[in-house]
Design a protein around this motif. Structure first.
Motif, PDB file in Angstrom:
ATOM      1  N   UNK A  80      41.898   8.304 -21.760  1.00 10.40           N
ATOM      2  CA  UNK A  80      42.225   8.726 -20.393  1.00 10.40           C
ATOM      3  C   UNK A  80      41.747   7.721 -19.340  1.00 10.40           C
ATOM      4  N   UNK A  81      40.686   6.974 -19.626  1.00 11.47           N
ATOM      5  CA  UNK A  81      40.200   5.982 -18.658  1.00 11.47           C
ATOM      6  C   UNK A  81      41.149   4.798 -18.533  1.00 11.47           C
ATOM      7  N   UNK A  82      41.705   4.354 -19.664  1.00 14.70           N
ATOM      8  CA  UNK A  82      42.587   3.185 -19.678  1.00 14.70           C
ATOM      9  C   UNK A  82      44.069   3.557 -19.641  1.00 14.70           C
ATOM     10  N   UNK A  83      44.376   4.844 -19.679  1.00 16.41           N
ATOM     11  CA  UNK A  83      45.759   5.336 -19.735  1.00 16.41           C
ATOM     12  C   UNK A  83      46.531   4.697 -20.890  1.00 16.41           C
ATOM     13  N   UNK A  84      45.907   4.672 -22.059  1.00 13.12           N
ATOM     14  CA  UNK A  84      46.501   4.105 -23.271  1.00 13.12           C
ATOM     15  C   UNK A  84      46.592   5.170 -24.349  1.00 13.12           C
ATOM     16  N   UNK A  85      47.597   5.037 -25.205  1.00 20.65           N
ATOM     17  CA  UNK A  85      47.770   5.907 -26.350  1.00 20.65           C
ATOM     18  C   UNK A  85      47.937   5.049 -27.589  1.00 20.65           C
ATOM     19  N   UNK A  86      47.199   5.392 -28.650  1.00 18.86           N
ATOM     20  CA  UNK A  86      47.255   4.662 -29.908  1.00 18.86           C
ATOM     21  C   UNK A  86      47.687   5.623 -31.008  1.00 18.86           C
ATOM     22  N   UNK A  87      48.637   5.208 -31.826  1.00 18.49           N
ATOM     23  CA  UNK A  87      49.080   5.997 -32.965  1.00 18.49           C
ATOM     24  C   UNK A  87      48.590   5.335 -34.239  1.00 18.49           C
ATOM     25  N   UNK A  88      48.001   6.115 -35.138  1.00 18.14           N
ATOM     26  CA  UNK A  88      47.554   5.591 -36.424  1.00 18.14           C
ATOM     27  C   UNK A  88      48.067   6.514 -37.523  1.00 18.14           C
ATOM     28  N   UNK A  89      48.425   5.912 -38.659  1.00 17.76           N
ATOM     29  CA  UNK A  89      48.849   6.710 -39.806  1.00 17.76           C
ATOM     30  C   UNK A  89      48.455   5.970 -41.064  1.00 17.76           C
ATOM     31  N   UNK A  90      48.634   6.612 -42.193  1.00 17.93           N
ATOM     32  CA  UNK A  90      48.280   6.009 -43.471  1.00 17.93           C
ATOM     33  C   UNK A  90      46.786   5.828 -43.603  1.00 17.93           C
ATOM     34  N   UNK A  91      46.376   4.662 -44.106  1.00 16.92           N
ATOM     35  CA  UNK A  91      44.958   4.381 -44.357  1.00 16.92           C
ATOM     36  C   UNK A  91      44.140   4.383 -43.064  1.00 16.92           C
ATOM     37  N   UNK A  92      44.709   3.891 -41.971  1.00 18.76           N
ATOM     38  CA  UNK A  92      43.980   3.906 -40.696  1.00 18.76           C
ATOM     39  C   UNK A  92      43.660   5.330 -40.252  1.00 18.76           C
ATOM     40  N   UNK A  93      44.604   6.245 -40.417  1.00 21.91           N
ATOM     41  CA  UNK A  93      44.369   7.650 -40.054  1.00 21.91           C
ATOM     42  C   UNK A  93      43.309   8.266 -40.961  1.00 21.91           C
ATOM     43  N   UNK A  94      43.343   7.932 -42.249  1.00 19.53           N
ATOM     44  CA  UNK A  94      42.310   8.422 -43.173  1.00 19.53           C
ATOM     45  C   UNK A  94      40.937   7.907 -42.751  1.00 19.53           C
ATOM     46  N   UNK A  95      40.849   6.613 -42.400  1.00 17.66           N
ATOM     47  CA  UNK A  95      39.571   6.036 -41.974  1.00 17.66           C
ATOM     48  C   UNK A  95      39.074   6.655 -40.672  1.00 17.66           C
ATOM     49  N   UNK A  96      39.975   6.926 -39.754  1.00 18.55           N
ATOM     50  CA  UNK A  96      39.596   7.570 -38.494  1.00 18.55           C
ATOM     51  C   UNK A  96      39.061   8.975 -38.749  1.00 18.55           C
ATOM     52  N   UNK A  97      39.731   9.755 -39.582  1.00 17.47           N
ATOM     53  CA  UNK A  97      39.270  11.111 -39.909  1.00 17.47           C
ATOM     54  C   UNK A  97      37.901  11.073 -40.570  1.00 17.47           C
ATOM     55  N   UNK A  98      37.735  10.177 -41.552  1.00 18.07           N
ATOM     56  CA  UNK A  98      36.446  10.031 -42.231  1.00 18.07           C
ATOM     57  C   UNK A  98      35.358   9.657 -41.236  1.00 18.07           C
ATOM     58  N   UNK A  99      35.642   8.699 -40.361  1.00 19.40           N
ATOM     59  CA  UNK A  99      34.642   8.203 -39.428  1.00 19.40           C
ATOM     60  C   UNK A  99      34.203   9.276 -38.444  1.00 19.40           C
ATOM     61  N   UNK A 100      35.135  10.104 -37.977  1.00 18.03           N
ATOM     62  CA  UNK A 100      34.764  11.202 -37.081  1.00 18.03           C
ATOM     63  C   UNK A 100      33.849  12.188 -37.794  1.00 18.03           C
ATOM     64  N   UNK A 101      34.134  12.470 -39.063  1.00 17.44           N
ATOM     65  CA  UNK A 101      33.256  13.355 -39.848  1.00 17.44           C
ATOM     66  C   UNK A 101      31.898  12.703 -40.070  1.00 17.44           C
ATOM     67  N   UNK A 102      31.894  11.416 -40.393  1.00 16.83           N
ATOM     68  CA  UNK A 102      30.648  10.680 -40.622  1.00 16.83           C
ATOM     69  C   UNK A 102      29.771  10.711 -39.380  1.00 16.83           C
ATOM     70  N   UNK A 103      30.351  10.424 -38.219  1.00 21.40           N
ATOM     71  CA  UNK A 103      29.580  10.423 -36.981  1.00 21.40           C
ATOM     72  C   UNK A 103      29.090  11.818 -36.628  1.00 21.40           C
ATOM     73  N   UNK A 104      29.889  12.826 -36.917  1.00 20.60           N
ATOM     74  CA  UNK A 104      29.460  14.205 -36.661  1.00 20.60           C
ATOM     75  C   UNK A 104      28.237  14.527 -37.518  1.00 20.60           C
ATOM     76  N   UNK A 105      28.249  14.083 -38.765  1.00 18.94           N
ATOM     77  CA  UNK A 105      27.124  14.313 -39.677  1.00 18.94           C
ATOM     78  C   UNK A 105      25.886  13.549 -39.214  1.00 18.94           C
ATOM     79  N   UNK A 106      26.060  12.315 -38.750  1.00 18.66           N
ATOM     80  CA  UNK A 106      24.959  11.468 -38.308  1.00 18.66           C
ATOM     81  C   UNK A 106      24.403  11.893 -36.954  1.00 18.66           C
ATOM     82  N   UNK A 107      25.211  12.562 -36.165  1.00 17.74           N
ATOM     83  CA  UNK A 107      24.881  12.842 -34.779  1.00 17.74           C
ATOM     84  C   UNK A 107      24.151  14.176 -34.654  1.00 17.74           C
ATOM     85  N   UNK A 108      22.887  14.199 -34.987  1.00 22.86           N
ATOM     86  CA  UNK A 108      22.107  15.438 -34.929  1.00 22.86           C
ATOM     87  C   UNK A 108      21.853  15.886 -33.487  1.00 22.86           C
ATOM     88  N   UNK A 109      21.853  14.956 -32.547  1.00 23.81           N
ATOM     89  CA  UNK A 109      21.586  15.294 -31.143  1.00 23.81           C
ATOM     90  C   UNK A 109      22.828  15.754 -30.397  1.00 23.81           C
TER      91      UNK A 109
END
Length: 114
Positions: A49-78
């Motif tokens: 929303x700050x840059x008014x940009x939209x990025x589309x990802x699919x395939x392996x990039x989408x899998x990596x994005x989903x994994x990374x959001x879960x990983x950060x959620x697990x790491x982010x105790x605060x």
């Protein structure tokens, strides 16, 4: 807010999976009945929303994005959204969506989140 969008003439259902002040990450599922299968069938959309940009990802990039959001959620105790936003800024800039490749020196690599 409507729960669908059109990409390359096909209708996609939108399901928001992450929201901060700067970013929205939406899951996109195609809703089509044509005989021709499009190249982009299922993936994720990142809206900056700050840059008014939209990025589309699919395939392996989408899998990596989903994994990374879960990983950060697990790491982010605060529960600080800055971790997510910093990751998404670097991921969209570098076009690399696996968190371990972006934060090699800063974050320890732990077992995968399932």
């Amino acid at each position: 807010m409507r729960d669908y969008t059109y990409i390359e003439g096909y209708r996609f259902i939108i399901l928001n999976i992450y929201r901060s002040k700067r970013f929205d990450v939406d899951r996109l599922d195609i809703n089509f009945a044509d005989k021709d299968k499009p190249e982009f069938v299922r993936g994720l959309r990142i809206v900056d929303h700050n840059e008014s940009e939209t990025y589309l990802v699919h395939g392996e990039d989408a899998d990596n994005l989903s994994y990374s959001l879960c990983f950060l959620h697990h790491e982010n105790a605060d529960n600080k959204p800055d971790y997510f936003d910093e990751y998404l800024i670097q991921a969209t800039t570098n076009k690399e969506y696996l968190v371990q490749k972006l934060f090699k020196e800063e974050k320890p690599v732990i077992a995968a989140v399932h």
